[in-house]
Design a protein around this motif. Structure first.
Motif, short mmCIF file in Angstrom:
data_model
loop_
_atom_site.label_atom_id
_atom_site.label_comp_id
_atom_site.label_asym_id
_atom_site.label_seq_id
_atom_site.Cartn_x
_atom_site.Cartn_y
_atom_site.Cartn_z
N TYR B 141 0.58 -1.04 -0.21
CA TYR B 141 0.22 -0.41 -0.11
C TYR B 141 0.66 1.42 -0.23
CZ TYR B 141 -4.19 2.79 1.16
OH TYR B 141 -4.36 4.00 0.85
N GLU B 181 2.44 -1.36 7.18
CA GLU B 181 1.91 -1.34 8.35
C GLU B 181 0.62 -1.62 8.31
OE1 GLU B 181 3.39 1.33 7.82
OE2 GLU B 181 2.67 3.09 8.17
N LYS B 182 0.18 -1.11 6.75
CA LYS B 182 -1.27 -1.46 6.07
C LYS B 182 -0.96 -2.34 5.39
CE LYS B 182 -3.33 1.14 8.74
NZ LYS B 182 -4.07 1.52 9.30
N ALA B 184 -1.42 -5.69 4.88
CA ALA B 184 -1.69 -7.24 4.81
C ALA B 184 -0.63 -8.10 5.05
CB ALA B 184 -3.24 -7.12 3.68
#
Lengths: 251, 197
Positions: B141, B181-182, B184
């Motif tokens: 992401y 951290e975002k 998955a």
């Protein structure tokens, strides 16, 4: 290559997930954190949580909920609903939200978009627009679709982007709840004329509707609620289908 | 193990803390030089604007501290860009760990390229220990308007009209443009491998 995004939307009232059909007739669809984590695990690319609680307690309840979501969900999520001040946004971002969405409050005081973009960066400011086609064009509606304005959705979206909105979440009220497909014309017009991502919302009923909104309308992301909440379409099946149709998506 | 997350005027720190928590690691958010220096691992996160962030770091002497660290350091997003030499974002001189220029995305045709890039993009040519458990072309992401150009320190590449550095590595310094951290499971593997260094 950047992928198209599938975004389940969870409407929250008093800490529970609900879904309004045509913005009315709310039904309970479960625990938001449980549901959010499940969607993340199934391959949702992002989540949107819209808080529709109208009590005085809501601010505190919402920031606590956001913290619990951030703890459990390992994909990005947006929080919206009744946000009208820089301090509200500060609290939500501090609690762990990745983005916030503003709607009525930004329309009533457009400077809010500038202030938020300056303070937190455009990347976390999503402008939500509820729109309905009437006569000759798509018009902006406020207060969850209850109040009509004389402003065209395209004009407001363009202004908000100039003021610093980083994404547009466009909900067609004509399509919402119908399961007859997304509003391809207005979604396409925004997506092709604005240099920020456009999230299409309202009307998803079949997997083909997603192919249409990504292909014909060139939406960057598509949002849906009830079809996911009631398992009419499951995210892994949808992604498999889109992949087969040549849509660039994430597995 | 002692993991310090550098506290400064950039957002997103809470998300990093929660991601570590999901891996069973307790991070400490701090701007205390001693605490940072004595940590086993240091994470330098960030979402924000380059010149404001650099000014803040310089005011507190954190710039010199960061560049002198000897334990594994992981820069994330703006943290990665600040570890580079210079950013076009308000013409900012950065920390210079990586001899790399940070430039703004340019759309070749009006509105063809949406800026910032927001969403999931694949990372390729992975060659760093932090990608040990990440398959080639995994999706991560990204949220950014500026990118680090390709360089000999590039250990992962992404494409958004042009190829750019999705990750850099030099000595004990690791940096990723995406948000592990975002991102998955794929992102969790990156954090996990970094914490095991």
């Amino acid at each position: 290559m950047l992928t198209k995004r599938i975004i389940p939307c969870l409407d929250i009232k008093d800490g529970r997930t609900v879904k309004g059909v045509n913005f009315e007739n709310i039904r309970d669809a479960g625990d938001p954190i449980e549901l959010g984590a499940l969607y993340a695990q199934q391959g949702a690319d992002e989540l949107v949580f819209l808080d529709i609680t109208a009590t005085n307690e809501r601010r505190k309840t919402l920031s606590e909920l956001v913290t619990r979501i951030a703890r459990h969900v390992n994909i990005p999520f947006t929080v919206g609903g009744g946000i009208s001040a820089v301090e509200d946004v500060y609290v939500l971002l501090q609690s762990g939200a990745d983005k916030i969405s503003v709607n009525t409050s930004a329309f009533k005081r457009p400077e809010l978009v500038d202030e938020l973009a300056r303070e937190f960066g455009s990347q976390c400011i999503v402008l939500a627009i509820d729109t309905r086609f009437e006569g000759d064009d798509w018009y902006v509606y406020l207060n969850g679709g209850r109040v009509k304005t004389e402003t065209k959705a395209y004009d407001w979206a363009k202004e908000a982007v100039n003021r610093g909105a980083g994404e547009i979440l466009l909900t067609s009220m004509n399509n919402d709840g119908t399961k007859q497909g997304f509003a391809l014309d207005i979604t396409g017009r925004l997506s092709q004329n604005l240099n920020v991502p456009v999230i299409a919302s309202g009307g998803a009923g079949t997997m083909e509707h997603f192919t249409d909104v990504f292909g014909q309308a060139q939406a960057d992301a598509a949002l849906a609620a009830s079809i996911f909440h009631y398992k009419e379409i499951e995210i892994p099946t949808l992604k498999q289908y889109l992949y087969g149709k040549g849509v660039n998506i994430r597995f | 193990m002692n993991t310090a997350i550098i506290k400064y005027n950039a957002g997103n720190i809470r998300s990093v803390l929660f991601a570590l928590d999901r891996l069973g690691v307790q991070g400490t958010v701090t701007d205390d030089p001693e605490e940072i220096r004595s940590a086993d691992k240091v994470i330098f996160p960030g979402v924000g604007e380059a010149s404001t962030a650099m000014a803040y770091l310089r005011e507190r002497g954190l710039d010199k501290l960061i560049t002198s660290l000897e334990q594994p350091v992981l820069g994330i997003c703006l943290g990665m860009q600040l570890l580079c030499k210079h950013s076009e974002e308000n013409d900012t001189d950065c920390l210079g760990i990586f001899d790399v220029q940070v430039k703004r995305f340019q759309s070749p045709v009006e509105n063809l390229l949406k800026i910032p890039q927001i969403g999931w993009n694949n990372v390729a040519n992975l060659h760093s220990t932090i990608f040990e458990h990440v398959p080639e072309n995994s999706y991560m992401y990204f949220v950014h308007s500026y990118y680090a150009a390709l360089s000999p320190d590039t250990v992962a590449m992404a494409n958004y009209v042009i190829n750019y550095s999705a990750a850099l590595q030099k000595d004990n310094f690791y940096a990723v443009q995406f948000h592990p951290e975002k991102s998955a499971e794929a992102g969790q593997h990156v954090l996990e491998s970094f914490l095991k260094l």
